[in-house]
Design an enzyme around this catalytic site. Sequence first.
Site, PDB file in Angstrom:
ATOM      1  N   TYR A   1       0.826  -1.212   0.000  1.00 56.33           N
ATOM      2  CA  TYR A   1       0.000   0.000   0.000  1.00 56.33           C
ATOM      3  C   TYR A   1       0.853   1.251   0.000  1.00 56.33           C
ATOM      4  O   TYR A   1       2.073   1.185   0.177  1.00 56.33           O
ATOM      5  CB  TYR A   1      -0.952  -0.008   1.203  1.00 56.33           C
ATOM      6  CG  TYR A   1      -0.313   0.326   2.539  1.00 56.33           C
ATOM      7  CD1 TYR A   1       0.573  -0.557   3.165  1.00 56.33           C
ATOM      8  CD2 TYR A   1      -0.576   1.539   3.171  1.00 56.33           C
ATOM      9  CE1 TYR A   1       1.160  -0.230   4.384  1.00 56.33           C
ATOM     10  CE2 TYR A   1       0.002   1.866   4.395  1.00 56.33           C
ATOM     11  CZ  TYR A   1       0.872   0.972   4.996  1.00 56.33           C
ATOM     12  OH  TYR A   1       1.464   1.293   6.193  1.00 56.33           O
TER      13      TYR A   1
ATOM     14  N   ARG B   1       8.296   4.055  -4.691  1.00 57.08           N
ATOM     15  CA  ARG B   1       8.336   3.092  -3.576  1.00 57.08           C
ATOM     16  C   ARG B   1       7.330   1.966  -3.805  1.00 57.08           C
ATOM     17  O   ARG B   1       7.604   0.800  -3.486  1.00 57.08           O
ATOM     18  CB  ARG B   1       8.087   3.791  -2.241  1.00 57.08           C
ATOM     19  CG  ARG B   1       8.227   2.840  -1.059  1.00 57.08           C
ATOM     20  CD  ARG B   1       8.171   3.553   0.269  1.00 57.08           C
ATOM     21  NE  ARG B   1       6.899   4.203   0.480  1.00 57.08           N
ATOM     22  CZ  ARG B   1       6.639   5.070   1.446  1.00 57.08           C
ATOM     23  NH1 ARG B   1       7.574   5.392   2.312  1.00 57.08           N
ATOM     24  NH2 ARG B   1       5.440   5.619   1.587  1.00 57.08           N
TER      25      ARG B   1
ATOM     26  N   ARG C   1      -7.687 -21.501  -1.103  1.00 61.15           N
ATOM     27  CA  ARG C   1      -6.795 -20.858  -0.139  1.00 61.15           C
ATOM     28  C   ARG C   1      -5.528 -21.692   0.036  1.00 61.15           C
ATOM     29  O   ARG C   1      -5.533 -22.710   0.717  1.00 61.15           O
ATOM     30  CB  ARG C   1      -7.497 -20.687   1.217  1.00 61.15           C
ATOM     31  CG  ARG C   1      -6.619 -19.941   2.219  1.00 61.15           C
ATOM     32  CD  ARG C   1      -7.136 -20.012   3.640  1.00 61.15           C
ATOM     33  NE  ARG C   1      -6.166 -19.414   4.547  1.00 61.15           N
ATOM     34  CZ  ARG C   1      -5.097 -20.041   5.029  1.00 61.15           C
ATOM     35  NH1 ARG C   1      -4.864 -21.313   4.726  1.00 61.15           N
ATOM     36  NH2 ARG C   1      -4.257 -19.417   5.827  1.00 61.15           N
TER      37      ARG C   1
ATOM     38  N   LYS D   1       6.460  -1.821   1.896  1.00 57.77           N
ATOM     39  CA  LYS D   1       5.283  -1.218   2.531  1.00 57.77           C
ATOM     40  C   LYS D   1       4.116  -2.190   2.405  1.00 57.77           C
ATOM     41  O   LYS D   1       3.201  -2.017   1.586  1.00 57.77           O
ATOM     42  CB  LYS D   1       4.973   0.159   1.919  1.00 57.77           C
ATOM     43  CG  LYS D   1       4.108   1.010   2.838  1.00 57.77           C
ATOM     44  CD  LYS D   1       4.187   2.474   2.502  1.00 57.77           C
ATOM     45  CE  LYS D   1       3.205   3.319   3.294  1.00 57.77           C
ATOM     46  NZ  LYS D   1       3.334   3.252   4.744  1.00 57.77           N
TER      47      LYS D   1
ATOM     48  N   GLU E   1      12.596   2.857  13.931  1.00 58.97           N
ATOM     49  CA  GLU E   1      11.547   3.768  13.453  1.00 58.97           C
ATOM     50  C   GLU E   1      10.343   3.626  14.369  1.00 58.97           C
ATOM     51  O   GLU E   1      10.359   2.818  15.306  1.00 58.97           O
ATOM     52  CB  GLU E   1      11.168   3.448  11.998  1.00 58.97           C
ATOM     53  CG  GLU E   1      10.592   2.063  11.780  1.00 58.97           C
ATOM     54  CD  GLU E   1      10.123   1.802  10.349  1.00 58.97           C
ATOM     55  OE1 GLU E   1       9.954   2.759   9.570  1.00 58.97           O
ATOM     56  OE2 GLU E   1       9.906   0.616  10.025  1.00 58.97           O
TER      57      GLU E   1
ATOM     58  N   LEU F   1      11.214   1.318   6.948  1.00 58.67           N
ATOM     59  CA  LEU F   1      10.628   1.826   5.709  1.00 58.67           C
ATOM     60  C   LEU F   1      11.391   3.073   5.247  1.00 58.67           C
ATOM     61  O   LEU F   1      11.607   3.992   6.047  1.00 58.67           O
ATOM     62  CB  LEU F   1       9.155   2.192   5.953  1.00 58.67           C
ATOM     63  CG  LEU F   1       8.394   2.543   4.681  1.00 58.67           C
ATOM     64  CD1 LEU F   1       8.057   1.273   3.897  1.00 58.67           C
ATOM     65  CD2 LEU F   1       7.128   3.315   4.984  1.00 58.67           C
TER      66      LEU F   1
HETATM   67  N1  PDD Z   1       2.921   5.025   7.332  1.00 54.89           N
HETATM   68  N2  PDD Z   1       7.606   3.763   8.844  1.00 54.89           N
HETATM   69  C1  PDD Z   1       6.447   3.085   8.878  1.00 54.89           C
HETATM   70  C2  PDD Z   1       6.434   1.733   9.522  1.00 54.89           C
HETATM   71  C3  PDD Z   1       5.278   3.644   8.322  1.00 54.89           C
HETATM   72  O1  PDD Z   1       4.138   2.945   8.345  1.00 54.89           O
HETATM   73  C4  PDD Z   1       5.340   4.938   7.745  1.00 54.89           C
HETATM   74  C5  PDD Z   1       4.140   5.615   7.139  1.00 54.89           C
HETATM   75  C6  PDD Z   1       6.563   5.621   7.745  1.00 54.89           C
HETATM   76  C7  PDD Z   1       6.713   6.992   7.127  1.00 54.89           C
HETATM   77  O2  PDD Z   1       6.692   6.913   5.723  1.00 54.89           O
HETATM   78  P1  PDD Z   1       6.159   8.126   4.826  1.00 54.89           P
HETATM   79  O3  PDD Z   1       6.947   9.335   5.211  1.00 54.89           O
HETATM   80  O4  PDD Z   1       6.473   7.704   3.441  1.00 54.89           O
HETATM   81  O5  PDD Z   1       4.704   8.277   5.104  1.00 54.89           O
HETATM   82  C8  PDD Z   1       7.677   4.995   8.288  1.00 54.89           C
HETATM   83  C9  PDD Z   1       1.715   5.536   6.730  1.00 54.89           C
HETATM   84  C10 PDD Z   1       1.507   7.008   6.878  1.00 54.89           C
HETATM   85  C11 PDD Z   1       0.560   4.706   7.251  1.00 54.89           C
HETATM   86  O6  PDD Z   1       0.746   3.507   7.351  1.00 54.89           O
HETATM   87  O7  PDD Z   1      -0.506   5.253   7.509  1.00 54.89           O
END
Ligand code: PDD
Length: 295
Positions: free
Chosen positions: A37, A56, A105, A152, A184, A208
Amino acid sequence: MAVTDTLLAYVNGDYVPRDQACVPLTDRGLLFGDSVYEVIPAYGGRPFRVTHHLDRLDRSLAAIRMHNPLARDAWGAMFDHLTAQLPGQDQSVYLQVTRGDYPVRRQAIPAQVKPNVFAFNALLPQRSPAVAERGIAAITLDDIRWHRCDIKATTLLANVLARAQATEEGADEAILVRDGQVLEGTASNLFIVSNGLLITPPDSPELLPGVTRDLVLELARDGGIPYAQAAIGVAELDSADEIWVTSSTREVTAVVTLNGRPVGNGSPGELWRRMDALFQACKERLRLGGDCHDD
Ligand code: PDD
């Protein structure tokens, strides 16, 4: 009626009322979390750093052995269609690509399976200066996620549980620690400021590569703020002068308490103030029809 009730969602080429948008029960995204996503903010209705998000997405899809089912211009047209429903407003676009649905499945990836693609948008709550100035509380937790957090993927149960624990402990975010290294947040990247140096952990399969993080690094470079991508140990986090988390929905947010203790003097620091001003200026340029850096 909530605004979202009247919005259309995108599902495999069609725009349908959100409450009628669906994927089949046997979709592999549902059964196995076999999907990726993106969350793309759109300020004043204009998608922010969209090329970075789509790059990405390509990397996430390649890592899970999929091709991007849509061309760049098709994604662009979809974002225009969705964001036009909330004209001129700050919003986010959520998109998901699943491997598709398959009637049997089983984990083995079927030879013939057609991806399901869906997307929807929602208002981004206006960030009030008072809330930004207040900062947030964070706790540290062991990272129990898998070793491909650079993808992601929608398999976010470990993140959900860490975030639940943070909430239980009165915090807004959990900062994840693996083998003594700080990586993170559950849904954000991490920066610390230590003796005037801005530091974020380097790219690795354990975190990420955030689009917001990259922009912060670019803004630091252009603004003459010394920065480094370097491993951060727990002791360095504990003694940091400032801690920030960054994401597409949180922008650049100062962490003012860590595990119940104040960070620095317990309020957002000077460098945060500088970076936030640079970041807000970037958003404003986009709102007014200009560019934010290369996007
Ligand atoms: N998440 N690390 C993780 C685990 C994340 O889920 C996200 C963002 C980030 C920051 O990435 P970016 O700057 O590209 O948004 C880092 C999104 C916002 C979410 O899952 O809602």
